[in-house]
Design a protein around this motif. Structure first.
Motif, PDB file in Angstrom:
ATOM      1  N   TYR A 172     -21.093  -5.099  18.506  1.00  0.00           N
ATOM      2  CA  TYR A 172     -21.344  -5.946  17.329  1.00  0.00           C
ATOM      3  C   TYR A 172     -21.060  -5.216  16.012  1.00  0.00           C
ATOM      4  O   TYR A 172     -21.066  -5.819  14.953  1.00  0.00           O
ATOM      5  CB  TYR A 172     -22.828  -6.383  17.320  1.00  0.00           C
ATOM      6  CG  TYR A 172     -23.780  -5.204  17.482  1.00  0.00           C
ATOM      7  CD1 TYR A 172     -24.104  -4.395  16.411  1.00  0.00           C
ATOM      8  CD2 TYR A 172     -24.294  -4.876  18.733  1.00  0.00           C
ATOM      9  CE1 TYR A 172     -24.925  -3.298  16.569  1.00  0.00           C
ATOM     10  CE2 TYR A 172     -25.119  -3.792  18.898  1.00  0.00           C
ATOM     11  CZ  TYR A 172     -25.423  -2.995  17.811  1.00  0.00           C
ATOM     12  OH  TYR A 172     -26.224  -1.903  17.965  1.00  0.00           O
ATOM     13  N   CYS A 173     -20.809  -3.893  16.068  1.00  0.00           N
ATOM     14  CA  CYS A 173     -20.977  -3.071  14.856  1.00  0.00           C
ATOM     15  C   CYS A 173     -19.662  -2.695  14.175  1.00  0.00           C
ATOM     16  O   CYS A 173     -18.705  -2.234  14.804  1.00  0.00           O
ATOM     17  CB  CYS A 173     -21.756  -1.814  15.218  1.00  0.00           C
ATOM     18  SG  CYS A 173     -22.158  -0.827  13.769  1.00  0.00           S
ATOM     19  N   VAL A 175     -19.475  -0.368  11.779  1.00  0.00           N
ATOM     20  CA  VAL A 175     -19.532   0.999  11.220  1.00  0.00           C
ATOM     21  C   VAL A 175     -18.389   1.912  11.694  1.00  0.00           C
ATOM     22  O   VAL A 175     -17.735   2.562  10.874  1.00  0.00           O
ATOM     23  CB  VAL A 175     -20.925   1.637  11.459  1.00  0.00           C
ATOM     24  CG1 VAL A 175     -20.925   3.131  11.160  1.00  0.00           C
ATOM     25  CG2 VAL A 175     -21.962   0.943  10.591  1.00  0.00           C
ATOM     26  N   PRO A 176     -18.087   1.980  13.011  1.00  0.00           N
ATOM     27  CA  PRO A 176     -17.009   2.890  13.423  1.00  0.00           C
ATOM     28  C   PRO A 176     -15.662   2.551  12.788  1.00  0.00           C
ATOM     29  O   PRO A 176     -14.807   3.425  12.658  1.00  0.00           O
ATOM     30  CB  PRO A 176     -16.956   2.705  14.947  1.00  0.00           C
ATOM     31  CG  PRO A 176     -18.298   2.162  15.320  1.00  0.00           C
ATOM     32  CD  PRO A 176     -18.731   1.324  14.160  1.00  0.00           C
ATOM     33  N   THR A 211     -25.915   8.296  13.954  1.00  0.00           N
ATOM     34  CA  THR A 211     -26.634   8.608  15.198  1.00  0.00           C
ATOM     35  C   THR A 211     -26.969  10.092  15.070  1.00  0.00           C
ATOM     36  O   THR A 211     -26.311  10.942  15.672  1.00  0.00           O
ATOM     37  CB  THR A 211     -25.752   8.365  16.429  1.00  0.00           C
ATOM     38  OG1 THR A 211     -24.551   9.127  16.275  1.00  0.00           O
ATOM     39  CG2 THR A 211     -25.394   6.913  16.602  1.00  0.00           C
ATOM     40  N   GLN A 276     -32.360  -2.555  19.748  1.00  0.00           N
ATOM     41  CA  GLN A 276     -31.451  -3.713  19.559  1.00  0.00           C
ATOM     42  C   GLN A 276     -31.792  -4.901  20.444  1.00  0.00           C
ATOM     43  O   GLN A 276     -31.688  -6.036  20.012  1.00  0.00           O
ATOM     44  CB  GLN A 276     -29.968  -3.340  19.744  1.00  0.00           C
ATOM     45  CG  GLN A 276     -29.501  -2.114  18.978  1.00  0.00           C
ATOM     46  CD  GLN A 276     -29.580  -2.220  17.466  1.00  0.00           C
ATOM     47  OE1 GLN A 276     -30.057  -3.206  16.924  1.00  0.00           O
ATOM     48  NE2 GLN A 276     -29.149  -1.187  16.751  1.00  0.00           N
ATOM     49  N   ARG A 288     -24.511  -0.727  24.738  1.00  0.00           N
ATOM     50  CA  ARG A 288     -25.560   0.279  24.502  1.00  0.00           C
ATOM     51  C   ARG A 288     -25.816   0.924  25.871  1.00  0.00           C
ATOM     52  O   ARG A 288     -25.974   0.233  26.870  1.00  0.00           O
ATOM     53  CB  ARG A 288     -26.837  -0.385  23.972  1.00  0.00           C
ATOM     54  CG  ARG A 288     -26.663  -1.179  22.687  1.00  0.00           C
ATOM     55  CD  ARG A 288     -26.614  -0.361  21.440  1.00  0.00           C
ATOM     56  NE  ARG A 288     -27.864   0.274  21.082  1.00  0.00           N
ATOM     57  CZ  ARG A 288     -28.028   1.016  19.976  1.00  0.00           C
ATOM     58  NH1 ARG A 288     -27.027   1.217  19.138  1.00  0.00           N
ATOM     59  NH2 ARG A 288     -29.188   1.556  19.699  1.00  0.00           N
TER      60      ARG A 288
END
Ligand code: 5AD
Ligand code: SF4
Length: 476
Positions: A172-173, A175-176, A211, A276, A288
Motif C-alpha cells: 500500500y505504501c 514511501v519506497p 524502519t 497495520q 508484511r
C-alpha cells in the motif's frame, strides 16, 4: 538588497518535520529571513507528504490559496518540496501557482534553487530521475547537509536521522518510491552530530528511520545495529533521554534493542511498532512479513524485559479484500496488544504501488469510516484504562512548553485587543501557564508551571486522566 523572506508550510511525518527544520536552518544561513505570515513572504515553500491522498489534497487546496494570493503579488515564488514533488515531478509545474519543484534528495540545493527562482522568475523541477536506482550522487550532499544544519523545534529536543529510504515495499505504501532505497548513516557521524546537539543544550534525541530497527552499518570490523546506536547515543554527555521511531516488527536484533532499554536509564521505554492489521491474510496481501501471533509475541517479549514499556501502533482499515472477519482480527489484536495509543488510517490507494495496481479498492468509504471509528473506540477504552493507573503516581516529564490551549488563549487575547493583563500573562516567564510535557513512555502530561521550564525535566503528580492525556500538579 534586503533579505528575502520565506514562509514554510509543512505536512506529514517526523521525517518531513526534520526536513522542514533543516531547510529553515539552511535558508537562514544563506541570508533568507523566515516569516510566519504568508502574505508578506517573497517565497513560499510547501514541504509535502504523499502517504495518503488526503495529504495531497490538502497541498492542492493550499496551492489554490497561493494562486489567489499571487493574483495580487505575481512576483511571489512558490516551491513544492518533498515526497509529492518527487512523485509528481514537473507535472506539478502545470499548477499555475508553482514555480519550483524540489525532491527530498535535492533539498541541499534549496537555497540556490530559491535564489534562482526569485531572480529569474523561472519555473523548474529538480527531482531524482530513477529513485530506486539509488541516490548515489545526492547521498553525499544529503549527508553534508544533515550534519551542517541543526533542527530542533522543541527546546531541549532534537531529531537525528539514522537512515533514509525503505526497502520493504509494503503493497500500500508510496514511501519506497519517493524516498528511495535504504541507506544508513555512519555511526561516527551520528555520534558527532549528537555531541554537537548535546553541547548546544539538547537533552533528548530521537533517532529517526522509516524502519529504524533495520539499521545496519559495517564499521571498525563490526556490524552496528540500532541497539548499538542507542547505547552510543545514551553515552554522549548531556543526553538524558534517547528514543527511536519507527520500528518494523522484525525478529532480528529485537531482543538486543529491548535489552538496551532495560539496561540503560536513558533509553526511553517506548516502542512505536505498527501492526497495520490483525488478519494474517491481509498482512500477506500487504507484504508484511509476520503473522498477528508473531507480532503479539514480540510485544510479550518486550514486556517480559521492560514491564512498563508503552507500545504504540499504526493500523490501516479497509485494505482491499478486508472482510468483517479480517477487521475483527484487527480489533482482537488491538485488545490483546494493549497499546498506549494507535494511529488509525483508512486505506488510500497510492498511484504506482502494488496494491493500487493489482488490487481493487473493494471496501466502501462508509465501511472504512465505520471501522475507523470502531477501532478508535476500542483503543480509546484501553488508553483510558491504562491512563487511569497513573492517578496519584509521580512521573518525570521533559517539558515541551505552553500547551496548545495556552498558546491559543494568549493569541486570542492579543487578537481581540486583549486586556494588557492577558497579554502580559503570555509573556511573563515566571507567571504560571498551562504546560505540556512527555514522559519517557511518551505519555502527554498537562500541568501548570512557569514557561521557563521548557526544555528541562520536571516531576508531576498525576491527578486526573483522559484517554490521550494525563493531568497533574508540578512537584517541587
Ligand atoms: N493508506 C492508508 N494508510 C497508509 N499508511 C501508509 N500508506 C498508507 C495508505 N496507502 C499508514 C501506515 C503507516 C503510516 C505512516 O501511514 O499505517 O504506518
Ligand atoms: Fe512504507 Fe512499509 Fe517501508 Fe513503512 S516499512 S515506510 S509502511 S514500505
Amino acid at each position: 538588497m534586503k533579505d528575502r523572506t520565506v514562509h514554510i508550510k509543512s505536512f506529514g511525518c517526523q521525517m518531513n518535520k526534520l526536513d522542514t527544520a533543516l531547510i529553515a536552518s539552511a535558508l537562514q544561513a544563506a541570508g533568507f529571513q523566515l516569516t510566519d505570515d504568508v502574505k508578506e513572504a517573497d517565497a513560499v515553500l510547501i514541504n509535502t507528504c504523499s502517504v495518503r491522498e488526503h495529504a495531497e489534497e490538502r497541498v492542492y487546496s493550499h496551492l489554490g490559496h497561493l494562486k489567489h494570493l499571487k493574483e495580487h503579488r505575481p512576483q511571489m515564488v512558490v516551491g513544492v518540496v518533498g515526497c509529492m514533488a518527487q512523485r509528481l515531478g514537473d507535472k506539478l509545474l502545470e499548477h499555475e501557482a508553482v514555480n519550483l519543484v524540489c525532491g527530498p534528495a535535492q533539498i541541499p540545493q534549496i537555497a540556490d534553487l530559491l535564489r534562482e527562482a526569485l531572480a529569474q522568475a523561472s519555473r523548474r523541477a529538480v527531482v531524482t530521475e530513477n529513485i530506486r536506482q539509488g541516490r548515489q550522487d545526492s547521498d553525499a550532499a544529503l549527508e553534508e547537509f544533515e550534519s551542517t544544519y541543526s533542527a530542533g523545534e522543541l527546546p531541549g529536543q532534537a531529531f537525528v536521522r539514522v537512515m533514509r529510504g525503505c526497502n520493504n515495499f509494503c503493497t500500500y505504501c508510496i514511501v519506497p518510491y519517493v524516498r528511495g532505497p535504504e541507506a544508513c548513516r555512519p555511526p561516527e557521524l551520528i555520534r558527532e552530530q549528537v555531541r554537537r546537539l548535546a553541547d548546544a543544550g539538547v537533552r533528548q534525541v530521537t533517532l529517526l528511520g522509516q524502519t529504524v530497527n533495520s539499521y545496519r552499518y559495517q564499521s571498525g570490523g563490526r556490524t552496528w545495529c540500532l541497539a548499538d546506536l542507542l547505547d552510543m547515543t545514551a553515552h554522549v554527555p548531556g543526553i538524558e533521554w534517547v528514543r527511536f521511531v519507527t520500528s518494523y516488527p522484525y525478529d532480528q536484533f529485537y531482543d538486543e534493542i529491548v535489552q538496551v532499554m532495560a539496561g540503560s536509564a536513558k533509553v526511553c521505554h517506548y516502542l512505536h511498532m505498527p501492526a497495520q492489521s490483525g488478519s494474517d491474510h491481509i498482512l500477506r496481501a500487504m507484504n508484511r512479513h509476520y503473522t498477528a501471533k508473531h507480532y503479539l509475541e514480540l510485544i510479550e517479549r518486550a514486556r517480559a524485559v521492560v514491564p512498563d514499556i508503552a507500545v504504540a501502533g499504526d493500523f490501516i482499515v479497509g485494505f482491499p479484500g478486508e472482510t468483517q472477519e479480517d477487521f475483527e482480527g484487527t480489533v482482537d489484536l488491538v485488545r490483546e496488544a494493549r497499546y498506549k495509543n494507535s494511529y488509525i488510517f483508512k486505506y488510500s490507494p497510492r498511484p504506482g504501488t502494488t496494491a493500487q495496481k493489482r488490487l481493487t479498492d473493494t471496501v466502501p468509504a462508509e465501511v472504512k469510516q465505520q471501522r475507523n471509528v470502531e477501532l478508535l473506540a476500542v483503543q480509546d477504552r484501553i488508553s483510558a484504562e491504562l491512563n487511569r493507573t497513573f492517578v496519584n503516581q509521580q512521573v518525570v516529564v521533559l517539558v515541551e512548553g505552553p500547551s496548545k490551549k495556552q498558546v491559543r488563549n494568549a493569541e486570542c487575547g492579543m487578537r481581540n485587543g486583549g486586556s494588557s493583563d492577558s497579554r502580559d500573562r503570555s509573556i511573563i516567564p515566571y507567571a504560571n501557564v498551562q504546560l505540556v510535557g512527555r514522559t519517557s513512555t511518551d505519555h502527554i502530561v498537562v500541568f501548570d508551571g512557569s514557561p521557563s521550564l521548557a526544555g528541562s525535566f520536571a516531576r508531576v503528580r498525576i491527578t486526573q486522566t483522559s484517554p490521550l492525556t494525563l493531568f497533574g500538579d508540578l512537584q517541587p
